[in-house]
Design a protein around this motif. Structure first.
Motif, PDB file in Angstrom:
ATOM      1  N   ILE A 150       4.545  -7.356  -8.679  1.00 52.04           N
ATOM      2  CA  ILE A 150       4.494  -6.884 -10.062  1.00 52.04           C
ATOM      3  C   ILE A 150       4.921  -5.427 -10.096  1.00 52.04           C
ATOM      4  O   ILE A 150       4.494  -4.613  -9.270  1.00 52.04           O
ATOM      5  N   ARG A 151       5.799  -5.089 -11.044  1.00 56.47           N
ATOM      6  CA  ARG A 151       6.244  -3.713 -11.263  1.00 56.47           C
ATOM      7  C   ARG A 151       5.331  -3.073 -12.307  1.00 56.47           C
ATOM      8  O   ARG A 151       5.147  -3.632 -13.396  1.00 56.47           O
ATOM      9  N   LYS A 213      -7.953   0.732  -7.530  1.00 59.50           N
ATOM     10  CA  LYS A 213      -8.714  -0.499  -7.748  1.00 59.50           C
ATOM     11  C   LYS A 213      -7.780  -1.643  -8.128  1.00 59.50           C
ATOM     12  O   LYS A 213      -7.947  -2.777  -7.657  1.00 59.50           O
ATOM     13  N   CYS A 214      -6.783  -1.340  -8.963  1.00 62.01           N
ATOM     14  CA  CYS A 214      -5.805  -2.363  -9.361  1.00 62.01           C
ATOM     15  C   CYS A 214      -4.932  -2.782  -8.181  1.00 62.01           C
ATOM     16  O   CYS A 214      -4.623  -3.976  -8.013  1.00 62.01           O
ATOM     17  N   ILE A 215      -4.511  -1.828  -7.362  1.00 60.37           N
ATOM     18  CA  ILE A 215      -3.704  -2.138  -6.183  1.00 60.37           C
ATOM     19  C   ILE A 215      -4.467  -3.063  -5.245  1.00 60.37           C
ATOM     20  O   ILE A 215      -3.915  -4.039  -4.705  1.00 60.37           O
ATOM     21  N   LEU A 216      -5.748  -2.778  -5.046  1.00 59.43           N
ATOM     22  CA  LEU A 216      -6.571  -3.623  -4.173  1.00 59.43           C
ATOM     23  C   LEU A 216      -6.761  -5.010  -4.764  1.00 59.43           C
ATOM     24  O   LEU A 216      -6.757  -6.012  -4.024  1.00 59.43           O
ATOM     25  N   ALA A 217      -6.943  -5.094  -6.081  1.00 56.64           N
ATOM     26  CA  ALA A 217      -7.092  -6.399  -6.719  1.00 56.64           C
ATOM     27  C   ALA A 217      -5.825  -7.230  -6.531  1.00 56.64           C
ATOM     28  O   ALA A 217      -5.897  -8.449  -6.311  1.00 56.64           O
ATOM     29  N   LEU A 218      -4.671  -6.596  -6.613  1.00 58.22           N
ATOM     30  CA  LEU A 218      -3.412  -7.293  -6.350  1.00 58.22           C
ATOM     31  C   LEU A 218      -3.325  -7.717  -4.884  1.00 58.22           C
ATOM     32  O   LEU A 218      -2.963  -8.857  -4.570  1.00 58.22           O
ATOM     33  N   ILE A 223      -0.412 -10.146  -3.830  1.00 62.46           N
ATOM     34  CA  ILE A 223       0.624  -9.659  -4.740  1.00 62.46           C
ATOM     35  C   ILE A 223       1.035  -8.251  -4.342  1.00 62.46           C
ATOM     36  O   ILE A 223       0.188  -7.366  -4.183  1.00 62.46           O
ATOM     37  N   GLU A 224       2.339  -8.031  -4.210  1.00 61.58           N
ATOM     38  CA  GLU A 224       2.870  -6.713  -3.882  1.00 61.58           C
ATOM     39  C   GLU A 224       2.850  -5.816  -5.121  1.00 61.58           C
ATOM     40  O   GLU A 224       3.191  -6.259  -6.222  1.00 61.58           O
ATOM     41  N   ALA A 225       2.450  -4.560  -4.927  1.00 61.35           N
ATOM     42  CA  ALA A 225       2.377  -3.583  -6.007  1.00 61.35           C
ATOM     43  C   ALA A 225       3.627  -2.719  -5.971  1.00 61.35           C
ATOM     44  O   ALA A 225       3.726  -1.768  -5.195  1.00 61.35           O
ATOM     45  N   ASP A 226       4.614  -3.057  -6.805  1.00 62.56           N
ATOM     46  CA  ASP A 226       5.876  -2.314  -6.884  1.00 62.56           C
ATOM     47  C   ASP A 226       5.650  -1.155  -7.854  1.00 62.56           C
ATOM     48  O   ASP A 226       5.809  -1.298  -9.062  1.00 62.56           O
ATOM     49  N   LEU A 227       5.259  -0.018  -7.303  1.00 61.07           N
ATOM     50  CA  LEU A 227       4.742   1.092  -8.100  1.00 61.07           C
ATOM     51  C   LEU A 227       5.875   1.967  -8.626  1.00 61.07           C
ATOM     52  O   LEU A 227       6.616   2.583  -7.853  1.00 61.07           O
ATOM     53  N   ILE A 228       6.007   2.017  -9.953  1.00 61.65           N
ATOM     54  CA  ILE A 228       7.002   2.871 -10.605  1.00 61.65           C
ATOM     55  C   ILE A 228       6.404   4.269 -10.717  1.00 61.65           C
ATOM     56  O   ILE A 228       5.508   4.509 -11.522  1.00 61.65           O
ATOM     57  N   VAL A 229       6.906   5.190  -9.906  1.00 62.65           N
ATOM     58  CA  VAL A 229       6.273   6.510  -9.808  1.00 62.65           C
ATOM     59  C   VAL A 229       6.675   7.411 -10.971  1.00 62.65           C
ATOM     60  O   VAL A 229       5.893   8.257 -11.397  1.00 62.65           O
ATOM     61  N   MET A 230       7.889   7.227 -11.521  1.00 63.30           N
ATOM     62  CA  MET A 230       8.346   8.033 -12.650  1.00 63.30           C
ATOM     63  C   MET A 230       9.101   7.155 -13.644  1.00 63.30           C
ATOM     64  O   MET A 230       9.744   6.183 -13.246  1.00 63.30           O
ATOM     65  N   ALA A 259      -1.377   4.170   2.359  1.00 64.35           N
ATOM     66  CA  ALA A 259      -2.093   3.359   3.341  1.00 64.35           C
ATOM     67  C   ALA A 259      -2.357   1.931   2.864  1.00 64.35           C
ATOM     68  O   ALA A 259      -2.867   1.117   3.640  1.00 64.35           O
ATOM     69  N   TYR A 260      -2.014   1.626   1.617  1.00 59.29           N
ATOM     70  CA  TYR A 260      -2.180   0.259   1.129  1.00 59.29           C
ATOM     71  C   TYR A 260      -0.975  -0.571   1.533  1.00 59.29           C
ATOM     72  O   TYR A 260       0.164  -0.232   1.226  1.00 59.29           O
ATOM     73  N   ARG A 261      -1.204  -1.679   2.203  1.00 61.84           N
ATOM     74  CA  ARG A 261      -0.102  -2.442   2.793  1.00 61.84           C
ATOM     75  C   ARG A 261       0.789  -3.093   1.751  1.00 61.84           C
ATOM     76  O   ARG A 261       1.953  -3.412   2.048  1.00 61.84           O
ATOM     77  N   ASN A 262       0.302  -3.303   0.543  1.00 60.17           N
ATOM     78  CA  ASN A 262       1.096  -4.012  -0.466  1.00 60.17           C
ATOM     79  C   ASN A 262       1.868  -3.085  -1.385  1.00 60.17           C
ATOM     80  O   ASN A 262       2.388  -3.523  -2.412  1.00 60.17           O
TER      81      ASN A 262
END
Length: 514
Positions: A150-151, A213-218, A223-230, A259-262
């Motif tokens: 999820i992005r 908390k959301c990253i860990l729930a994913l 589920i991979e956390a595709d984090l949009i930084v900007m 350090a979160y693997r996803n």
């Protein structure tokens, strides 16, 4: 409190050391904390971060099992005496923990333990900044649909159907008065800093703890956390910070989340719409990631109109938004050849019915684009933008899915997982009037003898004839990609004919008889 940490952590999980430290001055800028983690097979040094209330933290993701030792140092301590040190044990990974996702077979992905990863993603920009109830609904919907990526954003988003305030902000301070906003005047505020009062040197730690908390729930749902930084859709001034403020933000995000693997890093959503950033800025951010992310998570950058140069060595995979009104998945062959990297179509338009052309394709067309992309060796992404009386659209807010395409992605993912080896590749040696996929490892062979997946898209053949050689026996299945059925059509050899129903969205899978 002093210092606290667990004595055991599983492989690829987060080992965290919390230390009590100085509160004077500005702890985010005046003091630092660093950790060194050493095992038999790795020696890693990472930055820590200030987490508020006099607490500093350092996080580490161990890549191997066994005994580790660590030392924590920096100016954060009240007493500048001996370093903080300790030992811990890394235990085997649990059954569903396969490690971070890596590039595999040039165009594809696999987890670090070698398990193939087939991306079936969605976009939901600020689901993490909604109410607890809606966040829970989103997580349930993600699981039900079978999405494994999820992005989403760190910063709040300001755009059509996104004129409300988020649950929290990334900095200490106060936002502008949102009561002045309407759908008619919102554009004048995009990227504007006026009316806001932020201290860009002091992070709101609660905002970042909530995202974790959301990253860990994913992660716990695979589920991979595709984090949009900007991103540029902004009325709070976060898209036009100074170079120094940007760099402080990037280093804080990397210290907290690496350090979160996803985690995947998406430097930007639509990088080319930023009014105050240049290619030099994006390259600087990339250099910070490469320096500070000790685990080399996947990295990319997303476009609105022109692509970023995906040949850049720091980019691990292409994150693509279509540039053509009609074509998207059809261009995967070209992008694979051009960039020699995995092609992730993070935006191929959205299933929905809003006025914008990017947000009103049919569910049938969304599923067609998914199958077309997969059979061309790419990885498509979903989105949904159905009008709602409360302006809650999945593409930004999450909640409950209203469409039909998502119901068909688990079926496709199962087909993808049944591919021999890792990943499908387009095979153009069969014929010009069909899309054919074969395992990546065999794509250069003539002929391929073990596995073919033919997709007929919007075409409606009533039959197809096949010939590979005179002696190889093959098992044939007819797949209805919309109705999600697989029909066994028996074993054949030589030249043979397969009857088809004359409907759109059909596929034929042919595998060597065993």
């Amino acid at each position: 409190m002093g210092t606290s940490y667990n004595k055991n952590v599983e492989r690829w999980d987060v080992f965290e050391v919390s230390c009590e430290g100085r509160k004077d001055g500005n702890p985010f800028t005046d003091h630092d904390i660093t950790g060194n983690f050493k095992g038999q097979n790795e020696n890693v040094t990472v930055d820590g971060f200030y987490d508020g209330d006099g607490v500093y933290k350092v996080r580490f993701m161990p890549s191997f099992e066994g005994e580790y030792e660590f030392t924590i140092s920096g100016s954060f301590k009240q007493d500048q005496g001996e370093e903080v040190s300790g030992r811990f044990t890394v235990t085997p990974a649990s059954e569903d923990n396969h490690g971070p996702v890596r590039v595999a077979n040039t165009y594809h992905f696999a987890y670090e333990d070698g398990t193939p990863y087939y991306s079936v993603g969605t976009t939901c920009y600020v689901w993490d900044l909604q109410s607890d109830e809606r966040i829970d609904q989103t997580l349930e919907s993600l699981t039900e649909a079978g999405f494994n990526k999820i992005r989403f954003c760190v910063f709040p988003k300001h755009y059509d159907y996104n004129l409300g305030e988020p649950r929290s902000y990334p900095y200490e301070g106060t936002p502008m008065d949102s009561s002045v906003l309407t759908k008619d005047n919102f554009l004048q505020y995009t990227g504007a800093a006026s009316g806001n009062d932020w201290d860009f040197t002091r992070f709101n730690t609660e905002h970042f703890r909530h995202i974790e908390k959301c990253i860990l729930a994913l992660r716990d749902r695979g589920i991979e956390a595709d984090l949009i930084v900007m991103h540029p859709y902004d009325r709070w001034g976060f898209s036009c910070m100074t170079e120094k403020q940007d760099d402080l933000y990037w280093k804080y995000v990397l210290a907290r989340f690496s350090a979160y693997r996803n985690i995947w890093w998406s430097l930007a959503n639509e990088y080319d719409l930023f009014l105050h950033k240049t290619i030099k800025d994006w390259e600087r951010y990339a250099s910070i990631i490469c320096e500070k992310d000790a685990y080399s998570h996947l990295r990319s950058i997303h476009n609105c109109r022109p692509f970023y140069d995906h040949t850049r060595p720091w980019i691990t995979h292409c994150s693509i938004q279509r540039q053509d009104l009609y074509k998207s998945a059809e261009l995967v062959n070209e992008w694979r050849q051009r960039y020699k990297k995995p092609v992730v179509l993070d935006e191929i338009a959205y299933e929905g019915n809003i006025q914008h052309g990017w947000g009103n394709i049919s569910p049938e067309e969304m599923v067609r684009r998914f199958w077309e992309a997969v059979c061309r060796g790419g990885y498509p992404g979903h989105g949904e933008t159905y009008m709602s009386g409360d302006d809650v659209l999945w593409w930004s807010h999450g909640g409950r899915l209203k469409g039909e395409s998502w119901k068909r992605f688990k079926f496709l993912h199962k087909i993808m997982c049944e591919t021999p080896g890792i990943g499908l590749a387009p095979y153009e040696k069969c014929g010009w009037d069909e899309v054919c996929a074969v395992p990546e490892e065999t794509a250069q062979m003539t002929p391929v003898r073990d596995y073919y997946l033919f997709y007929y898209s919007f075409m409606r053949p009533s039959f197809r004839e096949f010939y590979f050689d005179d002696n190889t026996e093959v098992d044939v299945e007819v797949i209805d990609t919309w109705n999600m059925t697989i029909e066994d059509r028996g074993t054949h050899k030589g030249r043979f004919k397969i009857e088809l129903p004359g409907r759109e969205y059909m596929a034929v899978r042919i595998r060597k008889h065993r």
